[in-house]
Scaffold this motif. Structure first.
Motif, PDB file in Angstrom:
ATOM      1  N   ILE A   1       0.836  -1.207   0.000  1.00 40.57           N
ATOM      2  CA  ILE A   1       0.000   0.000   0.000  1.00 40.57           C
ATOM      3  C   ILE A   1       0.866   1.251   0.000  1.00 40.57           C
ATOM      4  CG2 ILE A   1      -1.590   1.394   1.399  1.00 40.57           C
ATOM      5  CD1 ILE A   1      -3.004  -1.239   2.160  1.00 40.57           C
TER       6      ILE A   1
ATOM      7  N   ILE B   1      -6.338   7.374  -2.350  1.00 43.56           N
ATOM      8  CA  ILE B   1      -5.242   6.784  -1.589  1.00 43.56           C
ATOM      9  C   ILE B   1      -4.942   7.696  -0.411  1.00 43.56           C
ATOM     10  CG2 ILE B   1      -4.193   5.597  -3.544  1.00 43.56           C
ATOM     11  CD1 ILE B   1      -2.009   7.889  -3.392  1.00 43.56           C
TER      12      ILE B   1
ATOM     13  N   GLU C   1      -7.643   1.183  -1.534  1.00 49.33           N
ATOM     14  CA  GLU C   1      -6.414   0.470  -1.192  1.00 49.33           C
ATOM     15  C   GLU C   1      -6.715  -0.968  -0.767  1.00 49.33           C
ATOM     16  OE1 GLU C   1      -3.681   4.256   0.239  1.00 49.33           O
ATOM     17  OE2 GLU C   1      -5.007   3.287   1.709  1.00 49.33           O
TER      18      GLU C   1
END
Length: 138
Positions: free
Chosen positions: A26, A76, A88
């Motif tokens: 991520i 994000i 995400e």
């Protein structure tokens, strides 16, 4: 249906509670998005984080592909933010499905948001990233 609605009301997980590899991916994806939107050269930082230049290149390609295909702005978190976004979490699920070669499940996960040709491109780029990333870890 009620179970789905309940899940939607749950907050997204804190990145610190995720498995280390998922948190790493991520944050790498966040850096890739920042790099592509601002024309920064984060390739070396991404290569360090992902274990190689090929994986860094593939995540940059994936960020651009998803950004172009996503019907709205792909949300994000900032690289320093501990909260994750639903997008995400979708990304991590998609990476898992691509790693497992489960295209039907990826299509099922994404078909309401993304058209068929866009899904094809994203899935191809997911598989390319997974292959590059796994090649650096193997």
């Amino acid at each position: 249906m009620e179970e789905i609605l309940e899940k939607l009301l749950l907050p997204s997980p804190d990145i610190r509670t995720l498995p280390a590899v998922e948190a790493k991916l991520i944050i790498a994806f966040r850096l890739a998005v920042v790099a592509s939107k601002n024309e920064y050269d984060f390739k070396e930082r991404l290569a360090d984080r992902l274990g190689g230049e090929r994986a860094a290149t593939r995540i940059l390609i994936l960020a651009e592909t998803i950004g172009a295909a996503w019907p709205e702005r792909f949300q994000i978190g900032r690289p320093c933010c501990s909260l994750t976004t639903p997008e995400e979490i979708w990304l991590i699920a998609s990476i898992r499905l691509a790693a497992g070669g489960n295209r039907p499940a990826f299509d099922s996960l994404s078909c309401e948001m993304i058209g068929e040709s866009e899904r094809e491109r994203i899935y191809t780029d997911l598989c390319g990233f997974v292959a590059a990333y796994m090649g650096t870890r193997g």
